[in-house]
Design an enzyme around this catalytic site. Structure first.
Site, PDB file in Angstrom:
ATOM      1  N   GLU A 102     -34.580 -13.895 -12.701  1.00  0.00           N
ATOM      2  CA  GLU A 102     -35.686 -13.728 -11.773  1.00  0.00           C
ATOM      3  C   GLU A 102     -36.994 -14.149 -12.437  1.00  0.00           C
ATOM      4  O   GLU A 102     -37.219 -13.866 -13.618  1.00  0.00           O
ATOM      5  CB  GLU A 102     -35.824 -12.264 -11.347  1.00  0.00           C
ATOM      6  N   LYS A 132     -23.593 -10.427   0.319  1.00  0.00           N
ATOM      7  CA  LYS A 132     -24.131 -11.781   0.441  1.00  0.00           C
ATOM      8  C   LYS A 132     -23.034 -12.747   0.870  1.00  0.00           C
ATOM      9  O   LYS A 132     -21.885 -12.657   0.422  1.00  0.00           O
ATOM     10  CB  LYS A 132     -24.745 -12.230  -0.888  1.00  0.00           C
ATOM     11  N   LYS A 182     -27.393   2.198  -5.348  1.00  0.00           N
ATOM     12  CA  LYS A 182     -27.386   2.214  -6.795  1.00  0.00           C
ATOM     13  C   LYS A 182     -28.761   2.668  -7.288  1.00  0.00           C
ATOM     14  O   LYS A 182     -29.728   2.569  -6.527  1.00  0.00           O
ATOM     15  CB  LYS A 182     -27.034   0.831  -7.344  1.00  0.00           C
ATOM     16  N   HIS A 200     -23.848  -5.304 -10.340  1.00  0.00           N
ATOM     17  CA  HIS A 200     -23.836  -6.623  -9.709  1.00  0.00           C
ATOM     18  C   HIS A 200     -22.939  -7.626 -10.446  1.00  0.00           C
ATOM     19  O   HIS A 200     -22.026  -8.210  -9.869  1.00  0.00           O
ATOM     20  CB  HIS A 200     -25.250  -7.192  -9.641  1.00  0.00           C
ATOM     21  N   ARG A 230     -40.689  13.040   3.924  1.00  0.00           N
ATOM     22  CA  ARG A 230     -41.636  14.146   3.754  1.00  0.00           C
ATOM     23  C   ARG A 230     -43.000  13.864   4.359  1.00  0.00           C
ATOM     24  O   ARG A 230     -43.842  14.749   4.429  1.00  0.00           O
ATOM     25  CB  ARG A 230     -41.766  14.454   2.258  1.00  0.00           C
ATOM     26  N   ASP A 261     -29.252  -1.892 -14.688  1.00  0.00           N
ATOM     27  CA  ASP A 261     -29.752  -2.301 -13.377  1.00  0.00           C
ATOM     28  C   ASP A 261     -28.935  -3.441 -12.771  1.00  0.00           C
ATOM     29  O   ASP A 261     -28.723  -3.484 -11.563  1.00  0.00           O
ATOM     30  CB  ASP A 261     -31.219  -2.719 -13.493  1.00  0.00           C
ATOM     31  N   ASP A 297     -23.555  -1.835  -2.849  1.00  0.00           N
ATOM     32  CA  ASP A 297     -24.101  -2.858  -3.746  1.00  0.00           C
ATOM     33  C   ASP A 297     -24.417  -4.068  -2.877  1.00  0.00           C
ATOM     34  O   ASP A 297     -23.513  -4.774  -2.436  1.00  0.00           O
ATOM     35  CB  ASP A 297     -23.073  -3.213  -4.833  1.00  0.00           C
ATOM     36  N   HIS A 298     -25.703  -4.292  -2.628  1.00  0.00           N
ATOM     37  CA  HIS A 298     -26.069  -5.319  -1.647  1.00  0.00           C
ATOM     38  C   HIS A 298     -25.578  -6.706  -2.049  1.00  0.00           C
ATOM     39  O   HIS A 298     -25.395  -7.580  -1.191  1.00  0.00           O
ATOM     40  CB  HIS A 298     -27.590  -5.337  -1.428  1.00  0.00           C
ATOM     41  N   LYS A 337     -35.596 -10.684 -16.301  1.00  0.00           N
ATOM     42  CA  LYS A 337     -36.814 -10.787 -15.498  1.00  0.00           C
ATOM     43  C   LYS A 337     -37.821 -11.680 -16.206  1.00  0.00           C
ATOM     44  O   LYS A 337     -37.763 -11.882 -17.414  1.00  0.00           O
ATOM     45  CB  LYS A 337     -37.401  -9.403 -15.244  1.00  0.00           C
TER      46      LYS A 337
END
Length: 509
Positions: free
Chosen positions: A224, A190, A156, A248, A50, A243, A185-186, A348
């Protein structure tokens, strides 16, 4: 790496081209595929967003992203100049049919110029709220009429719960065949995740012990040090369970637990994954608290720096009950895995950033050695490190050098950096190439997504009903809430993390 199958003429239309995903991941990945000679001359990238921007301004913007985030570092001017000719940009509102008519005209013009039908890849690099509108308008504009050459890629989260995922699947199936839908799904792109399949099914020595007779339990940890950063708005609607675990971690478990596929045909591999999800023991509402733990980080210290708690983060409700940590114990009710617990945890603001799978083997059935020789005896263990350092570690017992029989655990290590000198492709490079070539092996099918949601809905519902958890319940920089330690300790186990050092294994970006 020499291309084995050159991709056909292709146009990738990126909705949300002005966003972070395009800047950090998608264009750098496409550019690296170009440098590796996977991209044909008849190839185009059309960015839609946009923001009012010229082609030149958009090219300059994504070039900055390549220079900052590409695994190869800063782009060479001559190579970028040749590559950027395939990139164009159009300002457009996602809720306006004019946007999609413009896209159709541009693709039609390219087909006329190239004198061949082109693969049309529609990549939805946008928040989930736009998925339905964009997919519907793509269909109304006639962009999916040629189903052989049309594909849609969706990031996702795919739905917010079981009901919403079913609704989205139903909508997509009115516009696309299942073979055209790529739910990305990244994690599955891997190198070390893909290597799980190679490790399991290309080596005869592991299959005989890959079952309940020899494996005591399996742990999957994805932690993380980062907090939610600038993703407060998204995280308030998601949480750690949705998440991370719903996609994952459950996918990692499927790779560890699945039966051997007959072939690596996309549907054959995905059938085996769905079998695992369907075999997962269903949670009874009254047993959720015995098998699932949630947490939320408070103030704390990360590597000597004071950090704030989740409720103080930008765009987060000051009395939020959203979990930033989740740990769940699963059982797979089939012949191979009956009685073997699979423990998962993710969080996290943890004490370290690491993604690791640990397979703990059962003790030997009989200790032949005198007690004094085995003071340091530890069970055999296989550790698959996914990030930040890539490698596989196998622990076994060995005799110490010397005149006496003394046993110690030692490690056998596979290091990516030692074994392979070339650069490791980013996950999005692998996944985008698969989309271009029409290989859906690493992408989630509709029944996979819905099965994963179905497993977790009792946990989601139980946590939703309990609106007053004792949050925050772990300090930033810690290993998570005490209840997570109790979850595994009551079974006689403890959470295991054996980090691989930088000098041991190649670091993944």
């Amino acid at each position: 790496m020499e291309p084995t199958v050159k991709i056909p003429p292709t146009v990738i239309v990126i909705f949300g081209a002005g966003g972070d995903l395009t800047w950090r991941k998608l264009i750098p990945a496409i550019y690296n595929l170009y440098l590796d000679d996977w991209i044909p001359e008849q190839f185009a990238v059309l960015g839609i967003a946009r923001t009012d921007m010229t082609d030149a301004a958009f090219r300059k913007h994504v070039n900055e992203g390549v220079n900052k985030f590409s695994r190869r570092g800063k782009a060479k001017k001559s190579e970028w100049t040749a590559f950027e000719k395939c990139i164009s940009y159009r300002k457009g509102d996602f809720d306006s049919m004019a946007t999609y008519n413009t896209v159709k005209k541009q693709i039609d013009q390219l087909e006329k110029t190239w004198k061949t039908p082109v693969n049309r890849i529609f990549y939805l690099a946008v928040p989930p709220v736009f998925f339905e509108d964009i997919a519907t308008r793509i269909g109304k504009a006639g962009l999916t009429a040629d189903r052989k050459h049309s594909r849609i890629v969706i990031e996702k989260p795919f739905g917010h719960d079981l009901e919403s995922s079913r609704h989205l699947n139903t909508l997509l199936h009115t516009l696309f065949d299942e073979t055209q839908i790529y739910r990305i799904d990244h994690y599955l792109g891997k190198e070390t995740v893909q290597n799980i399949l190679a490790f399991r099914f290309a080596n005869a020595m592991f299959e005989p012990v890959w079952n309940r007779n020899y494996i005591d339990h399996v742990q999957i940890t994805v932690s993380e040090q980062l907090g939610v950063e600038n993703r407060g708005n998204y995280y308030e609607t998601a949480g750690a369970l949705r998440d991370m675990i719903q996609n994952h971690l459950l996918q990692l478990m499927c790779l560890i637990a699945m039966e051997a596929p007959v072939s690596f045909d996309a549907d054959e591999v995905r059938n085996k994954k769905v079998d695992v999800l369907n075999a997962l023991r269903k949670f009874k509402p009254e047993d959720v608290h015995k098998n699932a733990v949630r947490g939320q980080y408070g103030d704390g210290w990360i590597e000597g720096k004071k950090v704030i708690g989740y409720r103080k983060e930008p765009d987060v409700n000051r009395s939020s009950n959203v979990e930033t940590f989740a740990a769940v114990k699963f059982f797979i009710d089939n012949w191979r895995w009956q009685g073997v617990p699979f423990y998962m945890r993710t969080g996290k603001r943890m004490n370290e950033t690491i993604s690791v799978i640990t397979i703990q083997f059962r003790p030997v059935p009989h200790h032949s050695f005198p007690v004094e020789t085995t003071e340091n005896w530890l069970p055999n263990r296989l550790v698959l490190n996914i990030q930040p350092y890539m490698g596989i570690r196998l622990r076994f017992q060995a005799k110490q050098p010397g005149l006496k029989m003394l046993l110690n655990p030692v490690d056998m290590l596979f290091s990516y950096s030692d074994a392979y000198s070339g650069g490791t492709p980013e996950a999005y490079e692998t996944l985008l190439l698969d989309v271009f070539q029409g290989d859906a092996t690493l992408f989630m099918r509709a029944d996979q997504v819905e099965s994963a949601w179905a497993i977790l809905m009792p946990v989601i519902d139980a946590w939703k009903a309990n609106t007053s958890p004792n949050f925050p319940n772990y300090d930033a920089g810690s290993a998570g809430p005490e209840d997570a330690e109790a979850l595994i300790a009551k079974d006689g186990h403890n959470w295991i993390v054996i980090p691989l050092e930088k000098e041991e294994c190649g670091k993944e970006k």
